[in-house]
Structures are given as C-alpha cells and as structure tokens.
Scaffold this active site. Sequence first.
Site, PDB file in Angstrom:
ATOM      1  N   ASN A 197       0.860  -1.176   0.000  1.00 50.30           N
ATOM      2  CA  ASN A 197       0.000   0.000   0.000  1.00 50.30           C
ATOM      3  C   ASN A 197       0.902   1.233   0.000  1.00 50.30           C
ATOM      4  O   ASN A 197       1.804   1.351   0.823  1.00 50.30           O
ATOM      5  CB  ASN A 197      -0.898  -0.014   1.239  1.00 50.30           C
ATOM      6  CG  ASN A 197      -1.967   1.051   1.209  1.00 50.30           C
ATOM      7  OD1 ASN A 197      -1.812   2.095   0.578  1.00 50.30           O
ATOM      8  ND2 ASN A 197      -3.053   0.793   1.895  1.00 50.30           N
ATOM      9  N   HIS A 228      -6.972  -5.746   1.967  1.00 49.90           N
ATOM     10  CA  HIS A 228      -5.893  -5.255   2.820  1.00 49.90           C
ATOM     11  C   HIS A 228      -5.381  -6.386   3.712  1.00 49.90           C
ATOM     12  O   HIS A 228      -6.165  -7.136   4.290  1.00 49.90           O
ATOM     13  CB  HIS A 228      -6.399  -4.126   3.729  1.00 49.90           C
ATOM     14  CG  HIS A 228      -6.819  -2.909   2.989  1.00 49.90           C
ATOM     15  ND1 HIS A 228      -6.009  -1.805   2.847  1.00 49.90           N
ATOM     16  CD2 HIS A 228      -7.982  -2.615   2.333  1.00 49.90           C
ATOM     17  CE1 HIS A 228      -6.643  -0.883   2.151  1.00 49.90           C
ATOM     18  NE2 HIS A 228      -7.839  -1.345   1.822  1.00 49.90           N
ATOM     19  N   HIS A 261      -9.777  -4.777  -3.887  1.00 43.29           N
ATOM     20  CA  HIS A 261      -8.480  -5.028  -3.252  1.00 43.29           C
ATOM     21  C   HIS A 261      -8.692  -5.393  -1.791  1.00 43.29           C
ATOM     22  O   HIS A 261      -9.553  -4.855  -1.130  1.00 43.29           O
ATOM     23  CB  HIS A 261      -7.537  -3.821  -3.373  1.00 43.29           C
ATOM     24  CG  HIS A 261      -8.094  -2.546  -2.833  1.00 43.29           C
ATOM     25  ND1 HIS A 261      -9.057  -1.799  -3.493  1.00 43.29           N
ATOM     26  CD2 HIS A 261      -7.825  -1.878  -1.691  1.00 43.29           C
ATOM     27  CE1 HIS A 261      -9.352  -0.731  -2.775  1.00 43.29           C
ATOM     28  NE2 HIS A 261      -8.623  -0.758  -1.672  1.00 43.29           N
TER      29      HIS A 261
END
Length: 195
Positions: A81, A153, A151
């Site tokens: 990220n 995490h 997406h």
Amino acid sequence: MIGNAGDAVAPSIDGVAAESSAGFAAVPDSFQRLWTPHRLVYIENGQQPDGDACPFCRAPELDDEQALIVARGRTAYVLLNLYPYNSGHLLVCPYRHIATYDEASPQEVAEIGELTQTAMRVLTSTSGCHGFNIGMNQGRIAGAGIAAHLHQHVVPRWALDSNFFPIVAQTKAVPRLLGEVRDEIARAWPAGSPE
C-alpha cells in the site's frame, strides 16, 4: 517535522532550526504537523495519481520495484500500500478491473485467498508481526479509497504498534521505507506460489 503552532522555540533537525509557525498569519490550532510533501500528488489528483487511470490496473504494467509489487499470480497480484497503516501493509488485487467481491470469478477468489495466506506467512517471517487486520471495503460509502477496483488489505500488527501518536498528534508514524519493505517481502516470497 512536527511542530505546534504555539511553539516558542522551534525544534531542530541535525542542528538546523525548523521554522516555527507561531508568527504565521493564521489562527493557532491544536493540530501537530507532520510534513509529507510526497502525498501532494495524491491530494491534488484524488486517490488516483494518474488522473482517471486506475492505479491497480496500471501497477501490473510497471516494473515490480516501481509499482511496489511483491508477487504476481495468475489472476491476482500483491503490492505494498502506497499509504500504509503499518509497515508491510499489503494489498491483494485481481488483475481484472472489478469493483466488488461478488464479481470475482471462483479462480480469482481462490487465488486472492492463497495470496493472502502466503502474505501472512511471509510477513510473519520477515517482520515478526503478532497478528493481522484483513479486510475489504466494498464501495466508497464503506470506506474504499479506490472503490472501482477490488483489493484486500493485509495489515500486520504488533503487540506494541499502537501508541499516543495517532490519537494525540493525529499522525501515523511508519518506521520503514516502502522500497526496503518491498525488497524484503519479495525476497522472502516462496517461488512458484502461486504461478
């Protein structure tokens, strides 16, 4: 540089005094300042630095180091990220531009799961983390910064990673550079997992 608007004496870095904001033409407030000029492109262009281009569609077209990609699979890939909550904060993305989990094919769902498990193992071995926050924000209303591209995490956590800084200073300190973390994770990623 962190400084209070009301600081009488400016702190110094390597013997060079930082400029105090006490005399600036503004109303003093209680916020601390951590200057992060690298985020300007993000602020000026919203969540997508290249205008309308999807960063998760663009990343696989770039060099792994440039895109912060640590592993590539058949239908999904893993990258750091760019604005992490903690060092080693990874994202697992399908290559296809889909917005929500229910749009993912069975192959994409399986590979996202496999890559997430591998990411957990690699982060545990490289960083010694004690746990994880794993999740997907589906849609902007649910907190997705880039809502148009699915997406997941994978955020490593440590027993002592919480401190007063985010609460008192409204600032998150990330102790390692992204390039260093990417290199370490990429080196530790098992070969052929999944290919």
